[in-house]
Design an enzyme around this catalytic site. Structure first.
Site, PDB file in Angstrom:
ATOM      1  N   HIS A 161       0.813  -1.180   0.340  1.00  0.00           N
ATOM      2  CA  HIS A 161      -0.089  -0.026   0.093  1.00  0.00           C
ATOM      3  C   HIS A 161       0.302   1.020  -0.179  1.00  0.00           C
ATOM      4  CE1 HIS A 161      -4.065  -1.540   1.005  1.00  0.00           C
ATOM      5  NE2 HIS A 161      -3.539  -2.772   1.067  1.00  0.00           N
ATOM      6  N   ASP A 369       2.930   9.557  -1.188  1.00  0.00           N
ATOM      7  CA  ASP A 369       1.710   8.557  -0.260  1.00  0.00           C
ATOM      8  C   ASP A 369       1.993   7.775  -1.256  1.00  0.00           C
ATOM      9  OD1 ASP A 369      -0.102   8.351   1.260  1.00  0.00           O
ATOM     10  OD2 ASP A 369      -0.668  10.271   1.175  1.00  0.00           O
TER      11      ASP A 369
HETATM   12  O1  LIG Z   1      -1.739   0.769  10.847  1.00  0.00           O
HETATM   13  P1  LIG Z   1      -1.623   2.045  10.838  1.00  0.00           P
HETATM   14  O2  LIG Z   1      -0.598   1.997  11.529  1.00  0.00           O
HETATM   15  O3  LIG Z   1      -2.211   3.390  12.257  1.00  0.00           O
HETATM   16  O4  LIG Z   1      -1.595   3.272   9.715  1.00  0.00           O
HETATM   17  C1  LIG Z   1      -2.939   3.456   8.917  1.00  0.00           C
HETATM   18  C2  LIG Z   1      -2.398   2.835   7.077  1.00  0.00           C
HETATM   19  O5  LIG Z   1      -1.564   3.694   7.080  1.00  0.00           O
HETATM   20  C3  LIG Z   1      -1.046   3.129   6.085  1.00  0.00           C
HETATM   21  O6  LIG Z   1      -1.819   3.114   4.589  1.00  0.00           O
HETATM   22  C4  LIG Z   1      -1.732   3.616   3.207  1.00  0.00           C
HETATM   23  O7  LIG Z   1      -2.348   2.819   2.606  1.00  0.00           O
HETATM   24  C5  LIG Z   1      -3.630   3.733   1.588  1.00  0.00           C
HETATM   25  C6  LIG Z   1      -4.230   2.824   1.265  1.00  0.00           C
HETATM   26  O8  LIG Z   1      -3.743   1.854   0.434  1.00  0.00           O
HETATM   27  C7  LIG Z   1      -3.025   4.706   0.593  1.00  0.00           C
HETATM   28  O9  LIG Z   1      -3.641   5.387  -0.246  1.00  0.00           O
HETATM   29  C8  LIG Z   1      -1.780   5.328   1.603  1.00  0.00           C
HETATM   30  O10 LIG Z   1      -1.070   6.021   1.300  1.00  0.00           O
HETATM   31  C9  LIG Z   1      -0.983   4.388   2.429  1.00  0.00           C
HETATM   32  O11 LIG Z   1      -0.476   5.168   2.866  1.00  0.00           O
HETATM   33  C10 LIG Z   1      -0.365   1.429   5.718  1.00  0.00           C
HETATM   34  O12 LIG Z   1       0.220   1.191   4.280  1.00  0.00           O
HETATM   35  C11 LIG Z   1      -1.706   0.736   6.491  1.00  0.00           C
HETATM   36  O13 LIG Z   1      -0.512  -0.798   6.522  1.00  0.00           O
HETATM   37  C12 LIG Z   1      -2.133   1.307   7.271  1.00  0.00           C
HETATM   38  O14 LIG Z   1      -2.558   0.316   8.053  1.00  0.00           O
HETATM   39  O1  LIG Z   2      -9.726  11.649  10.534  1.00  0.00           O
HETATM   40  C1  LIG Z   2     -10.171  10.441   9.580  1.00  0.00           C
HETATM   41  C2  LIG Z   2      -9.177  10.982   8.908  1.00  0.00           C
HETATM   42  C3  LIG Z   2      -8.860  10.328   7.968  1.00  0.00           C
HETATM   43  N1  LIG Z   2     -10.292   9.329   7.738  1.00  0.00           N
HETATM   44  C4  LIG Z   2      -9.945   8.493   6.744  1.00  0.00           C
HETATM   45  O2  LIG Z   2      -8.617   6.946   7.101  1.00  0.00           O
HETATM   46  C5  LIG Z   2      -8.662   6.767   5.028  1.00  0.00           C
HETATM   47  C6  LIG Z   2      -7.329   7.562   4.682  1.00  0.00           C
HETATM   48  O3  LIG Z   2      -6.680   6.926   3.869  1.00  0.00           O
HETATM   49  P1  LIG Z   2      -5.690   7.622   2.821  1.00  0.00           P
HETATM   50  O4  LIG Z   2      -5.333   6.976   1.848  1.00  0.00           O
HETATM   51  O5  LIG Z   2      -5.500   8.969   2.764  1.00  0.00           O
HETATM   52  O6  LIG Z   2      -4.234   7.601   3.971  1.00  0.00           O
HETATM   53  P2  LIG Z   2      -3.943   6.715   4.868  1.00  0.00           P
HETATM   54  O7  LIG Z   2      -3.701   7.012   6.566  1.00  0.00           O
HETATM   55  O8  LIG Z   2      -4.089   4.980   4.808  1.00  0.00           O
HETATM   56  O9  LIG Z   2      -2.238   6.785   5.289  1.00  0.00           O
HETATM   57  C7  LIG Z   2      -9.513   7.503   4.586  1.00  0.00           C
HETATM   58  O10 LIG Z   2     -10.417   6.919   3.913  1.00  0.00           O
HETATM   59  C8  LIG Z   2     -10.607   8.794   5.722  1.00  0.00           C
HETATM   60  O11 LIG Z   2     -11.592   9.139   5.070  1.00  0.00           O
HETATM   61  C9  LIG Z   2     -11.166   9.046   8.636  1.00  0.00           C
HETATM   62  O12 LIG Z   2     -12.297   8.549   8.729  1.00  0.00           O
HETATM   63  N2  LIG Z   2     -11.159   9.938   9.826  1.00  0.00           N
END
Ligand SMILES: O=P(O)(O)OC[C@H]1O[C@H](O[C@H]2O[C@H](CO)[C@@H](O)[C@H](O)[C@H]2O)[C@H](O)[C@@H](O)[C@@H]1O
Ligand SMILES: O=c1ccn([C@@H]2O[C@H](COP(=O)(O)OP(=O)(O)O)[C@@H](O)[C@H]2O)c(=O)[nH]1
Length: 473
Positions: A161, A369
């Protein structure tokens, strides 16, 4: 598809509830439709005095609609080494091109391997022979190799991801060859963008001497792995449904009333250094300083949801961001206008569509990202007759697809400020045209396309073709 889908990821969430973090949101959407089993960490850490022994985790099973959630607790020692340590202290910064923030000189790798072995041991007895296993993200790179070592011959796919950096950045990780070798135990590797896929194939050829043996197929270590770009999307209808639901509509009306005299800008991010929040605030400050017509009129609502607070680089960014917001409000604010409204809190996902729809501009300006689902959610939530404008970093995976956004370099403060100004002033006709182009893209490449196309390719990968499953790490 007749086989059962087994999803494995570090973060598991009840798919009927909302979650912050794109991975949990996307997988919840997928599993809600297909059913199946979702396996991962319970989110619970057991302290030593509660009997938390490294390597042993209690398993919890919970039926959530069509999805069976199976989760494992982690001991404090395992959690700290595997999640905070190796995953978020080494892999996350390096994969986001931040060698300066990586904590290499550690024993985290042992905990990372231990948890992957624990997951393999706990998952194996739950598997049926024709299950298709789909593993997600950097926390679980060695999982297929560990499952194979226990005799698992199922088809196993992996989706990353987050970005994959160019080979010379990847090669800075001590043991990088071990990590990439582990990837060859999967049958299919999915990346977010063509750029990430290109970095994998460049690495595989240069460092692992992989041979290209057909379209998207790479052979090394006596294994053949398929590799492709499968940019993740959102469930557009589900998100638009949220915008029309009571909470979404209430939020929209409240925001419209509150900001009737102003133009609203919105940013929604986990508080992560990869999201470029200080750089965004500097660009917003530059906007106010260089374009006086925005003073007393532009208001930025920035939601920064707490994330990984036990990793030191995350607390540093919090202080920097708070100080920037304070100084912008102090220098530019008026008695009846504060330029920045900053919230260090997670906002329920059901409330976001209303906020997005009431906003004229979204600032999605990460330094790197994997994809960024907020960008796609913002587009889905707009009124096509009077849509807002997306200002998007060229370094987000989403930029490969969303060419009708205003693409910016977030390191270029003046350039980003100029793009924000252009977004605020953009005539209705251009806003509509750009929005139409963006909608076409997020509709075509939605979360169902992502899931179906990945699973279709995984379904085609045959065991004979992949070669011996017993790749020793
Ligand atoms: O599980 P956390 O450590 O709390 O972090 C939240 C997630 O962050 C990352 O998200 C990524 O996946 C998204 C969906 O594909 C993508 O849009 C975003 O750009 C990425 O940053 C992480 O890769 C996840 O494993 C985490 O659960
Ligand atoms: O206060 C918040 C911040 C983020 N999101 C959700 O968390 C996801 C963030 O996903 P993104 O791929 O933009 O980034 P990531 O946090 O996975 O790196 C999106 O669905 C947002 O709508 C949410 O529900 N509440």
């Amino acid at each position: 598809m007749s086989s059962r889908l087994v999803v494995v990821s570090n973060r598991v969430a009840d798919p009927r509830k909302t979650a912050a973090g794109g991975l949990a949101v996307a997988l919840g959407d997928v599993l809600n439709k297909t059913g199946g089993l979702w396996f991962g960490w319970s989110g619970k850490v057991i302290e030593a005095e509660q009997g938390g022994v490294a390597g042993e985790g209690e398993v919890h099973t919970h039926q959530a609609g069509a999805v069976k959630l199976v989760t494992v607790d982690l001991s404090r020692e395992d959690h700290d080494a595997y999640y905070a340590g190796y995953s978020n202290g080494v892999l996350w910064p390096v994969f986001h091109y931040r060698l300066d923030l990586a904590d290499f000189d550690t024993g985290y790798i042992a905990g990372y391997r231990r948890v992957n072995q624990l997951f393999a041991r706990k998952l194996l007895p739950l598997l049926q022979p024709d299950d298709i296993i789909w593993v997600h993200d950097y926390h679980l790179i060695p999982l297929a190799a560990e499952l194979r070592a226990l005799g698992c011959a199922n088809r196993i796919g992996f989706f990353l991801h987050i970005p994959l950096p160019p080979p010379l950045i990847l090669a800075a990780i001590p043991g990088h060859d071990w990590l990439i070798r582990a990837l060859f135990s999967f049958d299919l590797l999915g990346f977010q963008s063509k750029a990430d896929l290109g970095h994998f194939t460049a690495y595989a050829q240069a460092e692992a001497h992989a041979q290209n043996v057909g379209e998207g197929r790479w052979r090394a270590f006596n294994r053949t792995v398929h590799a492709g770009a499968f940019p993740i999307g959102i469930d557009v209808d589900e998100f638009q449904g949220l915008a029309q639901a009571k909470e979404g509509l209430d939020m929209y009306v409240r925001m419209k009333e509150e900001y009737s005299r102003r133009k609203l800008l919105v940013g929604v991010d986990r508080l992560d250094y990869s999201k470029g929040l200080p750089q965004r605030m500097r660009a917003f400050r530059e906007l106010l300083a260089s374009y006086p017509d925005t003073r007393d009129s532009a208001t930025l609502i920035q939601i920064a949801s707490p994330s990984r607070e036990d990793v030191s680089a995350y607390s540093d960014i919090l202080h920097e961001l708070e100080s920037l917001c304070g100084s912008i409000n102090g220098n530019f604010g008026e008695l009846d206008w504060m330029p920045v409204r900053y919230m260090h809190r997670t906002v329920a996902r059901a409330r976001l569509p209303g906020l997005y729809r009431a906003s004229r501009v979204a600032l999605v300006t990460p330094l790197r990202d994997g994809m960024n689902l907020v960008a796609k959610e913002f587009i889905a939530a707009q009124d096509p007759e009077d849509p807002g404008v997306l200002v998007l970093s060229r370094f987000a995976g989403a930029a490969e697809q969303l060419r009708d956004a205003l693409l910016v370099n977030p390191y270029d403060t003046a350039g980003t400020a100029a793009a924000i100004h252009m977004a605020l002033m953009m005539p209705l006709e251009e806003r509509r045209e750009r929005h139409q182009g963006l909608m076409n893209s997020i509709r075509r490449y939605d979360v169902h396309w992502w899931c179906d196309s990945f699973l279709e390719v995984l379904g085609e990968a045959s065991a004979e073709e992949s070669g011996t499953p017993w790749l020793r790490l």
